[in-house]
Design a protein around this motif. Sequence first.
Motif, PDB file in Angstrom:
ATOM      1  N   UNK A  26     -19.967   8.829  -6.151  1.00 57.71           N
ATOM      2  CA  UNK A  26     -21.318   9.334  -5.955  1.00 57.71           C
ATOM      3  C   UNK A  26     -21.735   9.352  -4.497  1.00 57.71           C
ATOM      4  N   UNK A  27     -21.358   8.313  -3.755  1.00 62.57           N
ATOM      5  CA  UNK A  27     -21.715   8.244  -2.338  1.00 62.57           C
ATOM      6  C   UNK A  27     -20.984   9.321  -1.552  1.00 62.57           C
ATOM      7  N   UNK A  28     -19.697   9.515  -1.822  1.00 60.94           N
ATOM      8  CA  UNK A  28     -18.939  10.542  -1.104  1.00 60.94           C
ATOM      9  C   UNK A  28     -19.424  11.939  -1.480  1.00 60.94           C
ATOM     10  N   UNK A  29     -19.793  12.127  -2.727  1.00 65.01           N
ATOM     11  CA  UNK A  29     -20.331  13.415  -3.150  1.00 65.01           C
ATOM     12  C   UNK A  29     -21.610  13.731  -2.383  1.00 65.01           C
ATOM     13  N   UNK A  30     -22.460  12.748  -2.200  1.00 71.67           N
ATOM     14  CA  UNK A  30     -23.696  12.954  -1.449  1.00 71.67           C
ATOM     15  C   UNK A  30     -23.402  13.324  -0.002  1.00 71.67           C
TER      16      UNK A  30
END
Length: 203
Positions: free
Chosen positions: A45-49
């Motif tokens: 989720x963090x990398x997607x953001x």
Amino acid sequence: MIDVPSSKISPSALHEDTIDGTNFEQGTLDEPVSVTIFRDLRKIGIRLRHVLIPNNSTQSELRNWDLWGPLIFCLMLAMSMSFGASDDEDSALVFTAVFVIVWVGAAIVTVNAALLGGKISFFQSVCVLGYCLFPLNIVSLLVSLIGTNHKTMKLVIIIFGAIWSVKASVGFMAQFVPIGRKGLGLYPVFLFYVTLSWMILAR
């Protein structure tokens, strides 16, 4: 019971991955599976953001690449596009075609950038290109809900998703391609996402 001094423990057993100031301890074999899954999902989720909404720390954060996120988004896209097939054989064909196009296409885009003189990690590039599939995942699901009617609405949604994916990926790839060869380096990126968008429109 033998106590092993902390100085004797292998560094790999105490390896930590830091994302957005959050430490994720890795290599802990005694933790519950649910904790491991939650940690991996949070990192995805963090990398997607960072891929879809870049900021000043995006470049440093994406150096810690992973292939779980791209694999998940590739499978989601392949499954959502195969749901509308007329029979099982067509469904399997669509799933296979999308899966192959995503991974082979990402590899070709990365190799092309490297051959043009770009200093880029192969897996880091594949990671980012895979994460940039997320807008097309949303588009594919929306198109499935809309149905075969409302062709104009479908076209607008697909164009929006394609632009979002291309913009997110080009913003990352452009910094690794030499200035005089940006057109040659970024055109395959554009073609990669446009091909997938056309497949969503044509199904």
